[in-house]
Write an enzyme that holds these catalytic residues in place. Sequence first.
Site, PDB file in Angstrom:
ATOM      1  N   GLN A   1      -7.838 -16.949 -79.038  1.00 19.80           N
ATOM      2  CA  GLN A   1      -6.777 -16.201 -78.717  1.00 19.80           C
ATOM      3  C   GLN A   1      -7.151 -14.580 -78.603  1.00 19.80           C
ATOM      4  O   GLN A   1      -7.406 -14.058 -79.389  1.00 19.80           O
ATOM      5  CB  GLN A   1      -5.679 -16.378 -79.736  1.00 19.80           C
ATOM      6  N   GLY A   2      -7.153 -14.446 -77.302  1.00 20.93           N
ATOM      7  CA  GLY A   2      -7.181 -12.965 -76.995  1.00 20.93           C
ATOM      8  C   GLY A   2      -6.189 -12.056 -76.705  1.00 20.93           C
ATOM      9  O   GLY A   2      -5.751 -11.840 -75.602  1.00 20.93           O
ATOM     10  N   TYR A   3      -5.409 -11.686 -77.787  1.00 18.42           N
ATOM     11  CA  TYR A   3      -4.222 -10.724 -77.809  1.00 18.42           C
ATOM     12  C   TYR A   3      -4.787  -9.360 -78.272  1.00 18.42           C
ATOM     13  O   TYR A   3      -4.508  -8.660 -77.380  1.00 18.42           O
ATOM     14  CB  TYR A   3      -3.217 -11.319 -78.545  1.00 18.42           C
ATOM     15  N   SER A   4      -5.081  -9.214 -79.381  1.00 15.23           N
ATOM     16  CA  SER A   4      -5.195  -7.879 -79.952  1.00 15.23           C
ATOM     17  C   SER A   4      -6.346  -7.047 -79.406  1.00 15.23           C
ATOM     18  O   SER A   4      -7.176  -7.565 -79.063  1.00 15.23           O
ATOM     19  CB  SER A   4      -5.473  -7.905 -81.628  1.00 15.23           C
TER      20      SER A   4
ATOM     21  N   SER B   1     -10.095 -14.799 -83.676  1.00 14.61           N
ATOM     22  CA  SER B   1     -10.373 -15.844 -84.761  1.00 14.61           C
ATOM     23  C   SER B   1     -11.523 -17.057 -84.065  1.00 14.61           C
ATOM     24  O   SER B   1     -11.087 -17.342 -83.093  1.00 14.61           O
ATOM     25  CB  SER B   1      -9.139 -16.572 -85.214  1.00 14.61           C
TER      26      SER B   1
ATOM     27  N   GLU C   1       2.977 -19.623 -82.919  1.00 17.16           N
ATOM     28  CA  GLU C   1       2.091 -19.374 -83.772  1.00 17.16           C
ATOM     29  C   GLU C   1       2.546 -19.000 -85.087  1.00 17.16           C
ATOM     30  O   GLU C   1       2.051 -19.348 -86.087  1.00 17.16           O
ATOM     31  CB  GLU C   1       1.167 -18.036 -83.022  1.00 17.16           C
TER      32      GLU C   1
ATOM     33  N   GLU D   1       5.717  -6.424 -91.849  1.00 12.38           N
ATOM     34  CA  GLU D   1       6.744  -5.283 -91.418  1.00 12.38           C
ATOM     35  C   GLU D   1       7.097  -5.651 -90.184  1.00 12.38           C
ATOM     36  O   GLU D   1       8.612  -5.249 -89.765  1.00 12.38           O
ATOM     37  CB  GLU D   1       5.965  -3.964 -91.331  1.00 12.38           C
TER      38      GLU D   1
HETATM   39  C1  LIG Z   1      -6.963 -13.429 -90.459  1.00  8.93           C
HETATM   40  C2  LIG Z   1      -6.424 -12.813 -89.178  1.00  8.93           C
HETATM   41  C3  LIG Z   1      -6.740 -13.608 -87.880  1.00  8.93           C
HETATM   42  C4  LIG Z   1      -6.444 -12.977 -86.550  1.00  8.93           C
HETATM   43  N1  LIG Z   1      -6.576 -13.763 -85.462  1.00  8.93           N
HETATM   44  C5  LIG Z   1      -6.415 -13.247 -84.344  1.00  8.93           C
HETATM   45  C6  LIG Z   1      -6.585 -13.864 -82.979  1.00  8.93           C
HETATM   46  O1  LIG Z   1      -7.347 -14.867 -83.282  1.00  8.93           O
HETATM   47  N2  LIG Z   1      -6.658 -13.219 -81.833  1.00  8.93           N
HETATM   48  C7  LIG Z   1      -5.973 -12.064 -81.717  1.00  8.93           C
HETATM   49  O2  LIG Z   1      -5.759 -11.494 -80.711  1.00  8.93           O
HETATM   50  N3  LIG Z   1      -5.480 -11.423 -82.918  1.00  8.93           N
HETATM   51  C8  LIG Z   1      -5.704 -11.968 -84.216  1.00  8.93           C
HETATM   52  N4  LIG Z   1      -5.435 -10.950 -85.305  1.00  8.93           N
HETATM   53  C9  LIG Z   1      -4.997  -9.817 -84.980  1.00  8.93           C
HETATM   54  C10 LIG Z   1      -3.667  -9.544 -85.549  1.00  8.93           C
HETATM   55  O3  LIG Z   1      -2.640 -10.054 -84.532  1.00  8.93           O
HETATM   56  C11 LIG Z   1      -3.276  -7.977 -85.787  1.00  8.93           C
HETATM   57  O4  LIG Z   1      -4.162  -7.696 -86.910  1.00  8.93           O
HETATM   58  C12 LIG Z   1      -2.039  -7.617 -86.304  1.00  8.93           C
HETATM   59  O5  LIG Z   1      -1.170  -7.727 -84.963  1.00  8.93           O
HETATM   60  C13 LIG Z   1      -1.660  -6.105 -86.540  1.00  8.93           C
HETATM   61  O6  LIG Z   1      -2.315  -5.202 -85.482  1.00  8.93           O
HETATM   62  P1  LIG Z   1      -3.326  -4.527 -85.884  1.00  8.93           P
HETATM   63  O7  LIG Z   1      -4.302  -4.733 -86.837  1.00  8.93           O
HETATM   64  O8  LIG Z   1      -3.530  -3.536 -84.934  1.00  8.93           O
HETATM   65  O9  LIG Z   1      -2.405  -3.313 -86.974  1.00  8.93           O
HETATM   66  P2  LIG Z   1      -1.287  -2.237 -86.936  1.00  8.93           P
HETATM   67  O10 LIG Z   1      -0.605  -2.571 -85.618  1.00  8.93           O
HETATM   68  O11 LIG Z   1      -1.868  -0.860 -86.682  1.00  8.93           O
HETATM   69  O12 LIG Z   1      -0.607  -1.992 -87.962  1.00  8.93           O
HETATM   70  C14 LIG Z   1      -0.933  -1.174 -89.028  1.00  8.93           C
HETATM   71  C15 LIG Z   1       0.011  -1.114 -90.148  1.00  8.93           C
HETATM   72  O13 LIG Z   1       1.241  -0.351 -89.608  1.00  8.93           O
HETATM   73  C16 LIG Z   1       2.094  -1.236 -89.867  1.00  8.93           C
HETATM   74  N5  LIG Z   1       3.267  -1.083 -88.605  1.00  8.93           N
HETATM   75  C17 LIG Z   1       2.854  -0.912 -87.217  1.00  8.93           C
HETATM   76  N6  LIG Z   1       3.928  -0.831 -86.256  1.00  8.93           N
HETATM   77  C18 LIG Z   1       4.952  -0.972 -87.244  1.00  8.93           C
HETATM   78  C19 LIG Z   1       6.448  -0.828 -87.306  1.00  8.93           C
HETATM   79  N7  LIG Z   1       6.860  -0.839 -85.643  1.00  8.93           N
HETATM   80  N8  LIG Z   1       7.058  -0.947 -88.127  1.00  8.93           N
HETATM   81  C20 LIG Z   1       6.907  -1.022 -89.314  1.00  8.93           C
HETATM   82  N9  LIG Z   1       5.263  -1.044 -89.796  1.00  8.93           N
HETATM   83  C21 LIG Z   1       4.672  -1.094 -88.602  1.00  8.93           C
HETATM   84  C22 LIG Z   1       2.121  -2.723 -89.911  1.00  8.93           C
HETATM   85  O14 LIG Z   1       2.654  -3.446 -90.427  1.00  8.93           O
HETATM   86  C23 LIG Z   1       0.475  -2.341 -90.647  1.00  8.93           C
HETATM   87  O15 LIG Z   1       0.728  -2.629 -91.837  1.00  8.93           O
HETATM   88  C24 LIG Z   1      -5.849 -11.500 -86.519  1.00  8.93           C
HETATM   89  C25 LIG Z   1      -5.704 -10.862 -87.765  1.00  8.93           C
HETATM   90  C26 LIG Z   1      -5.910 -11.540 -88.894  1.00  8.93           C
HETATM   91  C27 LIG Z   1      -5.735 -10.809 -90.229  1.00  8.93           C
END
Ligand SMILES: Cc1cc2nc3c(=O)[nH]c(=O)nc-3n(C[C@H](O)[C@H](O)[C@H](O)COP(=O)(O)OP(=O)(O)OC[C@H]3O[C@@H](n4cnc5c(N)ncnc54)[C@H](O)[C@@H]3O)c2cc1C
Length: 393
Positions: A131-134, A166, A249, A378
């Site tokens: 999955q290429g989202y983040s 992942s 998901e 959150e």
């Molecule tokens: C085990 C694991 C597997 C993953 N696998 C994949 C994958 O296969 N493909 C993929 O694309 N991604 C994957 N991810 C990424 C995941 O989707 C992101 O880590 C997640 O969406 C959070 O984004 P971020 O890490 O940039 O955190 P940020 O968005 O920077 O958030 C940082 C903190 O700020 C808080 N925050 C941010 N915005 C708000 C708001 N509006 N209100 C309240 N709080 C807020 C968050 O809750 C968090 O605590 C994976 C992550 C993990 C941990």
Amino acid sequence: MNQPEDFRQAVREWLEDNCPESMRSPLPSEAEACWGGRNFEFYSEDQRLWLERMAERGWTAPTWPTEYGGGGLNREEEKILKEELARIHARQPLISFGISMLGPALLKFGSEELKQQHLPPIVRGEIRWAQGYSEPNAGSDLASLQARCEDRGDHFILNGSKVWTSYGDLGDWMFCLVRTDIEAPKHKGISFVMFDMATPGVSTRPIRLISGKSPFTETIFDDVRVEKDQVIGTLNQGWTVAKYLLTHEREMIAGSGVSSAGTMSVSKTATKTIGTDNGVLRNTPLRADIARYEIDERCLELTIERARDEVKAGVSLGAAASMFKYYGTELNMRRQELLMAIGGNDALVWEGDASKDGDTPRQWLRSKGNSIEGGTSEIQLNIVAKHILGLPG
Ligand SMILES: Cc1cc2nc3c(=O)[nH]c(=O)nc-3n(C[C@H](O)[C@H](O)[C@H](O)COP(=O)(O)OP(=O)(O)OC[C@H]3O[C@@H](n4cnc5c(N)ncnc54)[C@H](O)[C@@H]3O)c2cc1C
């Protein structure tokens, strides 16, 4: 065959004949799960056979239409199949992002050609999807993504990067969100594309975790050719597909709080590890915690079942997926805490055969990521507040 009981009987007989004996016990460790894919090495001949037989019936994707290799089962039949698999403690034949995430999006938004091309190999476990989202600056605020597909006439050229992919190093194909219109407002210029990760220009770098493993990667795109016929839905309207996939998901991740068939229940693990006095688990304080956990687990399981029935009856799961994702992941973290407590000192062992290479502590550490992946807790609470409780923004 119309009667559910006839169906149950037929399933039971088929499983009796086709589920290898060694596949009828909980997985010794998560590392032995079957993910399929071009380069997957089966742990045993039985594991290969079990996948092959289930896939042949379409029962790796039981409710998908038969024309795409699925089982064509209705909800009631699917439930019966699950119950019969659980009854013999059958292992999940295949864990697949293709089945739990991409498939539903393809079925809803994909062209007939794309369905024919991708769904049957997913059912057979031949292609492993990533999955290429983040991206580094697009996690919770996913629509800020910057990976860009430029139009080159008959194809696109993709540049940029993704993060937290992942099993990115094990993926065969990727489904990916890219920007295809840089002038449009951020939610409007996104497309949902797919490509083979063996295409020149795709590379991955491992990211090592606290668990000592590296189950995900950075994924870099350097002039990657993406075919125009590999867009799901309408060009520049990929956000709709992306959101729909996210509900699936989140539902999948919510299920991590529920002991699935093929994993040992917490109470069974406890009685096996700690032992019993007259059939009652010895450690009293732990007993109450386990009972509380298993009641909550059952409640979540039944609520998810009810929601799935409603979806079949035409009600959209929508924001409820966020509720399940939040609660299911809290529950899984409780489960892992309990398994650590049950294991006592032994659960701290990190390496070696007896500890199955630290499966318990590594799973406990892995569960910390549950409140982040698929959208953080959150963000789920924000969605529940706004779309279910109707609270002001
Ligand atoms: C085990 C694991 C597997 C993953 N696998 C994949 C994958 O296969 N493909 C993929 O694309 N991604 C994957 N991810 C990424 C995941 O989707 C992101 O880590 C997640 O969406 C959070 O984004 P971020 O890490 O940039 O955190 P940020 O968005 O920077 O958030 C940082 C903190 O700020 C808080 N925050 C941010 N915005 C708000 C708001 N509006 N209100 C309240 N709080 C807020 C968050 O809750 C968090 O605590 C994976 C992550 C993990 C941990």
